[in-house]
Design a protein around this motif. Sequence first.
Motif, PDB file in Angstrom:
ATOM      1  N   ALA A 216      -2.076  -2.830  -3.353  1.00 32.20           N
ATOM      2  CA  ALA A 216      -3.203  -1.764  -2.677  1.00 32.20           C
ATOM      3  C   ALA A 216      -4.287  -2.536  -2.520  1.00 32.20           C
ATOM      4  CB  ALA A 216      -3.479  -0.623  -3.544  1.00 32.20           C
ATOM      5  N   GLU A 217      -4.625  -3.651  -3.548  1.00 34.56           N
ATOM      6  CA  GLU A 217      -5.946  -4.273  -3.117  1.00 34.56           C
ATOM      7  C   GLU A 217      -5.834  -5.377  -2.036  1.00 34.56           C
ATOM      8  OE1 GLU A 217      -6.922  -6.453  -6.691  1.00 34.56           O
ATOM      9  OE2 GLU A 217      -7.958  -7.896  -5.686  1.00 34.56           O
TER      10      GLU A 217
ATOM     11  N   GLY B  42      -7.060  -7.138   2.900  1.00 34.63           N
ATOM     12  CA  GLY B  42      -6.999  -7.920   3.925  1.00 34.63           C
ATOM     13  C   GLY B  42      -6.026  -9.337   3.383  1.00 34.63           C
ATOM     14  N   THR B  43      -6.147  -9.646   1.993  1.00 35.28           N
ATOM     15  CA  THR B  43      -5.592 -10.807   1.558  1.00 35.28           C
ATOM     16  C   THR B  43      -4.005 -10.497   1.604  1.00 35.28           C
ATOM     17  OG1 THR B  43      -5.461  -9.994  -0.823  1.00 35.28           O
ATOM     18  CG2 THR B  43      -7.233 -11.468  -0.123  1.00 35.28           C
ATOM     19  N   MET B  44      -3.448  -9.313   1.926  1.00 37.81           N
ATOM     20  CA  MET B  44      -2.246  -9.254   2.103  1.00 37.81           C
ATOM     21  C   MET B  44      -1.542 -10.333   3.281  1.00 37.81           C
ATOM     22  SD  MET B  44       0.781  -7.959   1.384  1.00 37.81           S
ATOM     23  CE  MET B  44       0.272  -6.691   0.090  1.00 37.81           C
TER      24      MET B  44
ATOM     25  N   TRP C 286       8.780   2.148  -9.178  1.00 33.42           N
ATOM     26  CA  TRP C 286       7.279   1.423  -9.207  1.00 33.42           C
ATOM     27  C   TRP C 286       6.976   0.843  -7.958  1.00 33.42           C
ATOM     28  CZ3 TRP C 286       4.302   1.976 -14.104  1.00 33.42           C
ATOM     29  CH2 TRP C 286       3.142   1.339 -13.881  1.00 33.42           C
ATOM     30  N   PHE C 287       7.955  -0.130  -7.531  1.00 33.69           N
ATOM     31  CA  PHE C 287       7.847  -0.772  -6.144  1.00 33.69           C
ATOM     32  C   PHE C 287       7.384   0.365  -5.213  1.00 33.69           C
ATOM     33  CE2 PHE C 287       8.961  -2.881  -2.460  1.00 33.69           C
ATOM     34  CZ  PHE C 287       8.142  -3.828  -2.610  1.00 33.69           C
ATOM     35  N   MET C 288       8.025   1.167  -4.987  1.00 27.54           N
ATOM     36  CA  MET C 288       8.079   2.224  -4.045  1.00 27.54           C
ATOM     37  C   MET C 288       6.616   2.695  -3.872  1.00 27.54           C
ATOM     38  SD  MET C 288      11.722   3.650  -2.673  1.00 27.54           S
ATOM     39  CE  MET C 288      12.488   3.780  -4.447  1.00 27.54           C
ATOM     40  N   LEU C 289       6.423   3.379  -5.295  1.00 25.53           N
ATOM     41  CA  LEU C 289       5.109   3.893  -5.280  1.00 25.53           C
ATOM     42  C   LEU C 289       3.740   2.867  -5.180  1.00 25.53           C
ATOM     43  CD1 LEU C 289       5.419   5.774  -8.710  1.00 25.53           C
ATOM     44  CD2 LEU C 289       5.076   6.828  -6.489  1.00 25.53           C
ATOM     45  N   SER C 290       3.937   1.719  -5.553  1.00 21.21           N
ATOM     46  CA  SER C 290       2.898   0.967  -5.066  1.00 21.21           C
ATOM     47  C   SER C 290       2.834   0.595  -3.619  1.00 21.21           C
ATOM     48  CB  SER C 290       2.906  -0.416  -5.730  1.00 21.21           C
ATOM     49  OG  SER C 290       3.314  -0.303  -7.043  1.00 21.21           O
TER      50      SER C 290
ATOM     51  N   VAL D 217      -4.650   4.076   1.328  1.00 18.92           N
ATOM     52  CA  VAL D 217      -5.431   3.069   0.729  1.00 18.92           C
ATOM     53  C   VAL D 217      -5.911   3.027  -0.538  1.00 18.92           C
ATOM     54  CG1 VAL D 217      -7.156   1.427   1.009  1.00 18.92           C
ATOM     55  CG2 VAL D 217      -6.177   2.193   2.984  1.00 18.92           C
ATOM     56  N   ARG D 218      -6.175   4.190  -0.964  1.00 22.04           N
ATOM     57  CA  ARG D 218      -6.624   4.267  -2.570  1.00 22.04           C
ATOM     58  C   ARG D 218      -5.708   4.649  -3.406  1.00 22.04           C
ATOM     59  NH1 ARG D 218     -11.953   7.671  -1.344  1.00 22.04           N
ATOM     60  NH2 ARG D 218     -10.509   9.131  -1.462  1.00 22.04           N
TER      61      ARG D 218
END
Lengths: 328, 275, 262
Positions: C88-89, C94-96, C164-168, C175-176
């Motif tokens: 999310a962060e 934008g660090t993704m 967990w991965f899909m939720l994230s 975004v939030r």
Amino acid sequence: MIEVRNLEKHYTVAEKEAGLAGSLKSFFKRQIRVVKAVDGVSFQIATGEMVGFLGANGAGKTTTLKMLSGLLHPSAGEARVAGFVPFERQSNFLKTITLIMGQKQQLIWDLPALDSFLVNQAIYEIPDAEYKATMQEFTDLLDLQDVLKKQVRKLSLGERMKCELAAALLHKPKVLFLDEPTIGLDVNMQVRIREFIAAYNQKFAATVILTSHYMADVTALCKRIIVVDKGRIIFDGDLAALLETTSPSKIMKLQLERLVPRADLERYASILQLEGLNVEFSVPRAEVSVKAAKLLAELPVADITIEDPPIEEIIGQLFTQARAEVNV
Amino acid sequence: MNSQPMSPFENTWRKFKALFGAWLAHMTVYRAEILIWMLSGTIPLIMLAVWIGQAQAAGGTVGGFSASDFAAYFLAAWLSGQMIVAWVAWEIDFAIRQGTFSSKLLRPINPFWEYFMQHITERFVRGPFILAVVALGTLLIPGTRLVASAGHLLVYILAIILAFAIRFLIAYCIGLLCFWLENATALDELYFVLSIMLSGSFAPLDFYPAWLRPILEFLPFPYIVYYPAQILIGRLPWSEIARVLLVQCVWLAIIFVLFSWLWKAGRRHYGAVGA
Amino acid sequence: MTRYWRLISIFMGASLSAQLEYRVNFVINLVETILRVLGSLLGLIILLGENKSLGGWSFHEAAVVLGVFTLFDGLIGLALAPNLNRIAEGVRTGTMDFTLLKPIDSQFLVSFRNINLLRLPDVLLGLGIIVWAVLQSPILPNLGNLSLGILLLLCAYSIVYGIWFMLSTTAFWFVRVENITELFMGFYRAGQFPVSVFPGWVRTLFTFVIPIAFITTIPAQALTGKLEQNSLWIALGFAALLLFLSRWFWRFALRSYTSASS
């Protein structure tokens, strides 16, 4: 308005060596060192004065501002701002000052800036009529009308900074501590903010202390500057006087119509740079007009400009001098 | 300078209104997050299912509690747990670390009121969700009587306000420890674990081992979930209710003294070393 | 493959050295974990008080479930949350962008970059409870049960990871979502009890809709010799399905990634 005598502030900091081994070591035993962030600073600032606070990172600028605004308690010495002892943080003192630190926001992130202004109005007990008048004024000066109703998180950096300024000045403080008010903004926005600060100072006879990385902020706003290095004041006085004492010469830039041999040019003054038709002389201040007349008369000059050396350079010189004196 | 001076009362009222309005708007923006955060307090609801399962397996009742008794108790316990949620320790920690605490200190109002108002307004946004869950639970488990009487409801409101005040001040004290400790929010989590264990979220305290009961009476935990829940569902005689309210007031006073001292000391420490 | 292992060890060294800075946290977290386990054991004792049985499980058998629950709670905190909660962060700031530009598999990079060793004691404690509780039972598990148990624990981990991965990953649209994983944790807490204690439809919910049963109860069944044949196949099916879904979901999310502009 502001009186500071022998102000000092000491910190202890934990130190750690790099890498995993260092981390492990400090996990069990911390290394501690005392840092004198501010080391005996004294000055006085009159009502309505705008003073630039210059110095490298960690020179003690921000720490001094925090002591003057009552956030930090001095380790030694005393400070008085508008007749108050800052650290007592009396309500009337807090209503007299404001501190702006970069983009550290007091605006509520997910609401329009207007909501934060209303909160500040209530907290600073500003009557409605006065609030309206001030808002009107700030809206005009800062061009806020389109910005106020947008969520703060959706504002650009510059817009946010304008709102931050307006929120911080809503209660019309008499003393402004501005720590890097233009950091990260583009040149246009910097100019905008500068003009606003100048206008505010004019209008309310506010006393301003300003720190900035952008020398242009300081030269545009402040007659007087205080230069700090390693927690001590190394210069306090007129910006113009500083230019004269530290840099007794000016730079004279000439563009010639045709090439002139270097030897001929050297007769007039010491050459800083020579590239084809472009020459730069360094000329002592006292001789500038005489030399200029002579050059114009005797050489094929197409264009001439006379400048002060860049201020960054002068400040840099000041630091080298101060350090040299300490080392001797 | 001031055109018309205002009375101190009027000023206070204006501050209250402004803070309330702004934070209510803010919390409304965050309603989805609030809904999700409500899930971090599911333990009483899980235990509700577990105990009903136990009651069914035992042929109807366990320790004198029927399925609908368990339903009433755990719904009341969950409701109480939701009403006293406080995250102010995190807020203070974040503000100190980000440096925004400085600008809060520079305003002529104690930051306490801003945080307090955040929590109060959040309760208004959380309220409808809570009511929906409680109503659903009452409907799903037949025979559940959550509210004993109008009188009990009124006393419950008083008790839960006191319980919230205790929890909020504890969290505030933990937050103030951030002035000295690297990360005091871990302490708040510790508190949370203890409170789940000892406040009666796992089971009505009647089921706890006999040796543990008297110890619990001397801790604040039962007084913020177990006793308020018992008051609401009408399991306490009025004399016992009076004792509970009195003990709550004593706890509140103790923690308030601690809070005032930490605030003073914390301010001095912050002044000495910054953040 | 070796390259990926080397990357993992470099990442871990770096995050470990960052965490040693917080020694107070370390101690507090340790105390917290122990208290939490004690609390859960206390809960078991209270629940078992009269019936001496918890949905057909004895105290020690139920303690195995609690051990598996603590183990996965620890693993989530140790390896999943510190990585996946940063998606999310990354999307917001934008660090993704940088992550996606690295010449390694992006799902690997966002999944195994950090480790939060603060939570290692939880994992060890969970394992400790499992071993202790299994040793208390009258019949020790044979090698078959043991290897079945380990296989089912691996399936359980895949299931947790997938969910967990899909939720994230929903962060790419909303975004939030920093606390969206509470959606899972809120239900996961039910996993500290054997699923059979829950009444009728709640049990079905925790078995087939939100497969909590396959994370804690089923592996514990294998370790205590109570496993039914069918459960094994369903567990394997769930694990494979969720791993596959997570892969597919990640690619789908990347397609709708709009890099943060400012």
